[in-house]
Design an enzyme around this catalytic site. Structure first.
Site, PDB file in Angstrom:
ATOM      1  N   GLY A  30      69.394 -49.758   2.300  1.00  0.00           N
ATOM      2  CA  GLY A  30      70.822 -49.643   2.062  1.00  0.00           C
ATOM      3  C   GLY A  30      71.524 -50.978   2.060  1.00  0.00           C
ATOM      4  CE  LYS A  47      71.158 -49.259   6.223  1.00  0.00           C
ATOM      5  NZ  LYS A  47      70.147 -49.470   7.298  1.00  0.00           N
ATOM      6  CG  ASP A 152      61.693 -53.801  10.797  1.00  0.00           C
ATOM      7  OD1 ASP A 152      60.879 -54.744  10.855  1.00  0.00           O
ATOM      8  OD2 ASP A 152      62.520 -53.680   9.882  1.00  0.00           O
TER       9      ASP A 152
END
Length: 493
Positions: A30, A47, A152
């Site tokens: 995004g 977003k 992540d």
């Protein structure tokens, strides 16, 4: 529990509620716009899901996008970005809104530090970087307690605010794990949806920081210790200013991650003066084998806290009134820091105990025992119930290892110089001089008696070896040196 379908979200006109402004960031799933909430009169971040042009891929990204919004909204923590609303733009694209952090990404901070930006070097000291990292640890520890792993963690996904805020972002590939111990675990069926299941062999994350199991595509082995590896990789980049994994292409990066073939942060950037202890913590977090890593974020954070506070692992010892901490003449290799109470320092001079000093809270006694093999030069006795911290060579080394290398070298150099000065110090300055004084007085009396005729010259003759020995003892010098000097003097015309 399947992710909600976009059609179930309110499709009221977004233009009436938000003024969508410039794009400020973009990721794989995004893009983020600055937006203004007209009703609440506040700025926020919006977003918006990207259109890849591939229908099947768009559908999968949509499921991940909704999962990210819903799971992030449930992780209510000061260091996790709060989500406000999810909905559809007027043209039907899905979005969610969240707090807009007035600051910059940690990756930008690292870039400025690497460039030598003086402003950033002053603001983001090693200590301040560790403060930021601890807040990220708190966020991950909370997520783990709720049954979620991030997968992540990296500087790009950490926002640093102007007023101390630290927010972990982008939970787009977050994953549920089964063995979450907390009774407050989230309902994570959303992240175990069959439509979100990943095939074994698929690599998710960023190659510069990937754990070995992520890099090898071992999806089922990715767990909390994988996040701990990512935390270690993030801290590596923060302090060394280089990511842990390097390579000319993705394949080399993955090989580096899989094999664990990278130098310690201390070796990667010696100019950063990274302490041995900090380097050890990072390398433990990034151990190739999962069982050799920290097994919880709290354990990792505890070592960081100890490093930052200078905590040393030594239990205090209590001496009662009259107890000897140190005996004159004994060999000792410990020093004592007085935490509570007081001690008296005595020296035995001419068979009498002479009080040299009284020492209290904060003082250190016996420090020469850490750097010298000489015998103790005084007695140290507890004047009242006294609590001390015992410091030995091993503990001293542990503390020095936590310091930047330059500080350790300065301390070691000072110790060596002090030890050299102590070794060269004349014994009459630190020992009992009474005998030597009496010996000198005796010689003076003999000379006065000789001068006054009370004794004959013949009676005063001293054999050569005896003379050299007397001088050596009197001056507390080596007899061999005295003999050499006397011979030299006699040979000189």
């Amino acid at each position: 529990m399947e992710p909600q379908k976009p059609g179930s979200f309110s499709d009221r006109s977004v233009a009436a509620s938000y003024d969508i402004q410039a794009e400020i960031a973009r990721g794989g799933m995004g893009k983020i716009h600055r937006a203004f909430d007209k009703k609440l009169q506040r700025e926020l971040a919006m977003k918006v899901l990207l259109d890849t042009g591939d229908r099947e891929k768009n559908q999968k990204l949509l499921r991940y996008f909704i999962a990210e919004a819903q799971i992030t909204a449930k992780l209510e923590h000061p260091n996790i970005v709060p989500v406000h609303e999810i909905g559809l733009l007027d043209e039907g694209t899905i979005y969610f809104t969240m707090k807009l952090v007035a600051g910059e990404s940690l990756s930008h901070v690292i870039k400025e530090l690497k460039k030598g930006n003086e402003e950033y070097l002053r603001k983001y000291t090693m200590h301040q970087l560790l403060v930021i990292f601890r807040k990220v640890c708190d966020a991950i520890a909370f997520a783990h307690s709720r049954g979620i792993i991030h997968r992540d963690i990296k500087p790009d996904n950490i926002m640093v605010g102007h007023y101390g805020e630290v927010l972990l972002m982008d939970w787009g590939i977050a994953k549920a794990f089964v063995d979450a111990p907390s009774p407050n675990r989230l309902d994570t069926r959303l992240l175990r949806s069959p439509k979100l299941e990943e095939q074994e062999g698929k690599i998710c994350g960023t190659p510069y920081y990937l754990s070995p199991e992520q890099a090898a595509g071992l999806t089922k082995e990715v767990d909390r210790t994988s996040d701990i590896y990512l935390l270690g990789g993030t801290l590596y980049h923060m302090v060394a200013l280089y990511p842990p994994h390097v390579g000319k292409d993705v394949l080399e990066l993955l090989a580096c991650a899989t094999n664990g073939n990278f130098p310690s942060p201390q070796e990667r950037n010696p100019a950063r003066q990274i302490s041995q202890e900090l380097s050890r913590i990072i390398m433990k977090a990034m151990a190739r084998k999962k069982e050799n890593r920290y097994q919880s974020v709290e354990e990792l954070a505890g070592d960081i806290d100890n490093l930052m506070s200078g905590h040393i692992a030594s239990r205090p010892v209590i001496f009662k009134t009259g107890d000897f901490l140190i005996h004159q003449g004994e060999m000792g290799k410990e020093a004592y820091t007085i935490l509570r109470g007081s001690v008296e320092v005595f020296q035995n001079i001419a068979n009498k105990s002479v009080l040299l000093a009284t020492m209290g809270t904060g003082d250190i006694v016996g420090e020469m025992g850490l750097i010298s093999l000489a015998k103790r030069s005084a007695d140290v006795v507890a004047n009242e119930e006294t609590e001390v911290l015992v410091i030995d060579e091993k503990l001293l080394k542990q503390v020095l290892d936590r310091m930047p290398p330059w500080m350790e070298k300065i301390t070691s150099t000072l110790v060596r110089r002090l030890q050299a000065a102590n070794d060269k110090m004349h014994p009459l300055k630190v020992g009992d001089p009474v005998y030597h004084i009496l010996n000198q007085l005796g010689m003076m009396c003999s000379l006065m008696a000789l001068k006054s005729g009370m004794i004959n010259v013949e009676d005063y003759r001293v054999p050569w070896p005896t003379m050299a020995q007397e001088i050596a003892v009197s001056l507390a010098l080596d007899a061999g040196k005295v003999e050499a000097i006397l011979q030299n003097l006699l040979a000189t015309e």
